[in-house]
Design an enzyme around this catalytic site. Structure first.
Site, PDB file in Angstrom:
ATOM      1  CE  LYS A 222      18.808   6.730  10.940  1.00  0.00           C
ATOM      2  NZ  LYS A 222      18.957   8.181  10.774  1.00  0.00           N
TER       3      LYS A 222
ATOM      4  NE  ARG B  26      25.482  12.837  15.237  1.00  0.00           N
ATOM      5  CZ  ARG B  26      24.824  12.080  14.360  1.00  0.00           C
ATOM      6  NH1 ARG B  26      23.860  11.277  14.758  1.00  0.00           N
ATOM      7  NH2 ARG B  26      25.120  12.141  13.084  1.00  0.00           N
TER       8      ARG B  26
ATOM      9  NE  ARG C 115      21.898   7.026   5.130  1.00  0.00           N
ATOM     10  CZ  ARG C 115      22.396   6.881   6.359  1.00  0.00           C
ATOM     11  NH1 ARG C 115      22.660   5.700   6.844  1.00  0.00           N
ATOM     12  NH2 ARG C 115      22.632   7.948   7.092  1.00  0.00           N
TER      13      ARG C 115
ATOM     14  NE  ARG D  17      28.719  10.869  12.167  1.00  0.00           N
ATOM     15  CZ  ARG D  17      27.590  10.215  11.907  1.00  0.00           C
ATOM     16  NH1 ARG D  17      26.960   9.541  12.869  1.00  0.00           N
ATOM     17  NH2 ARG D  17      27.080  10.223  10.705  1.00  0.00           N
TER      18      ARG D  17
ATOM     19  NE  ARG E 126      25.092  13.020   7.596  1.00  0.00           N
ATOM     20  CZ  ARG E 126      25.138  13.139   8.919  1.00  0.00           C
ATOM     21  NH1 ARG E 126      25.616  14.222   9.472  1.00  0.00           N
ATOM     22  NH2 ARG E 126      24.717  12.160   9.675  1.00  0.00           N
TER      23      ARG E 126
HETATM   24  P1  AMP Z   1      25.055   7.413   9.598  1.00  0.00           P
HETATM   25  O1  AMP Z   1      26.025   7.121  10.683  1.00  0.00           O
HETATM   26  O2  AMP Z   1      23.958   6.404   9.502  1.00  0.00           O
HETATM   27  O3  AMP Z   1      24.535   8.833   9.646  1.00  0.00           O
HETATM   28  O4  AMP Z   1      25.856   7.292   8.223  1.00  0.00           O
HETATM   29  C1  AMP Z   1      26.963   8.125   7.952  1.00  0.00           C
HETATM   30  C2  AMP Z   1      27.331   8.061   6.478  1.00  0.00           C
HETATM   31  O5  AMP Z   1      27.693   6.711   6.137  1.00  0.00           O
HETATM   32  C3  AMP Z   1      26.234   8.418   5.489  1.00  0.00           C
HETATM   33  O6  AMP Z   1      26.088   9.821   5.313  1.00  0.00           O
HETATM   34  C4  AMP Z   1      26.750   7.722   4.230  1.00  0.00           C
HETATM   35  O7  AMP Z   1      27.841   8.421   3.657  1.00  0.00           O
HETATM   36  C5  AMP Z   1      27.289   6.411   4.805  1.00  0.00           C
HETATM   37  N1  AMP Z   1      26.224   5.404   4.867  1.00  0.00           N
HETATM   38  C6  AMP Z   1      25.695   4.840   6.004  1.00  0.00           C
HETATM   39  N2  AMP Z   1      24.740   3.961   5.696  1.00  0.00           N
HETATM   40  C7  AMP Z   1      24.641   3.956   4.344  1.00  0.00           C
HETATM   41  C8  AMP Z   1      23.812   3.277   3.418  1.00  0.00           C
HETATM   42  N3  AMP Z   1      22.866   2.410   3.821  1.00  0.00           N
HETATM   43  N4  AMP Z   1      24.001   3.519   2.101  1.00  0.00           N
HETATM   44  C9  AMP Z   1      24.942   4.378   1.661  1.00  0.00           C
HETATM   45  N5  AMP Z   1      25.738   5.074   2.485  1.00  0.00           N
HETATM   46  C10 AMP Z   1      25.596   4.877   3.812  1.00  0.00           C
END
Ligand code: AMP
Length: 207
Positions: A13, A122, A88, A155, A166
């Site tokens: 994404k 990554r 989410r 990360r 996740r």
């Molecule tokens: P991402 O970079 O989109 O993979 O997000 C990394 C982490 O940020 C996720 O595993 C969650 O801990 C938090 N996070 C990101 N977006 C959301 C969301 N919409 N709702 C809740 N937690 C989020």
């Protein structure tokens, strides 16, 4: 145009958003990036979410929704956006519905085995967020971002223990959104496997 990118972690994404931003000229709003910036800047929000994020769990809905509301109220978000990583959960989608009507939800389909492979290789630039992969698209100089010279790192939530959490979280809390948006008639599904430009081509055909 108001677009949502939906899919498991590692579905591509963020990478697709980078390509789409260049071509469509829309702001890329990633809740993960917003949380990571808050952590880096040690803001009260950052301190609150740091350990939750590292574990691979979701930040509580009310905290996330409030942050997104503020971001979507910024002037650059008036013409449209690509929302990446939000919503989410169903409550987040319901909250978004009250803020804006989404034109299209793009669901990236990628098998778990591929996602696990992608996440474990990554790397991300700590300064500008550019995404690399040590196997398929490494930076020219190890550990250094080609774009800004920032530090390229793994990360915390791309470590093995968090990847599993996740994916479980995705299945339980986020995947139900596929049906939810399907019923609203705005969902398109794309095969997310392959070279990013190839995946972008599939996406562009549906826009
Ligand atoms: P991402 O970079 O989109 O993979 O997000 C990394 C982490 O940020 C996720 O595993 C969650 O801990 C938090 N996070 C990101 N977006 C959301 C969301 N919409 N709702 C809740 N937690 C989020």
């Amino acid at each position: 145009m108001k677009l949502l990118f939906l899919g498991p972690p590692g579905a591509g994404k963020g990478t697709l958003s980078d390509l789409a931003v260049e071509k469509l000229g829309l702001p890329h709003i990633s809740t993960g990036d917003l949380f990571r910036a808050a952590i880096k800047n040690e803001t009260p929000l950052g301190l609150k979410v740091k350990s939750i994020m590292a574990s691979g769990a979701l930040v509580p809905d009310e905290v996330t929704i409030e942050m997104v509301k503020e971001r979507l109220a910024q002037p650059d978000a008036k013409k449209g956006w690509i929302l990446d990583g939000f919503p989410r959960t169903i409550p987040q989608a319901e909250a978004l519905e009250k803020i804006a009507a989404v034109d299209r939800v793009v669901n990236f389909e990628v098998a778990d085995a591929i996602v696990i492979g992608r996440l474990s290789t990554r790397r991300v630039c700590r300064a500008c967020g550019k995404i690399y992969n040590v196997k398929s698209s490494p930076p020219k100089k190890e550990g250094v971002c080609d774009a800004c010279g920032g530090e390229v790192y793994t990360r915390d939530d791309d470590k093995e223990e968090s990847i599993k959490t996740r994916l479980d979280t995705y299945r339980k809390q986020t995947a139900p959104l596929i049906d939810w948006y399907g019923k609203k008639g705005v969902l398109v599904t794309i095969d997310g496997v392959g070279d990013p430009n190839e995946v972008y081509g599939r996406f562009a055909k549906l826009m």
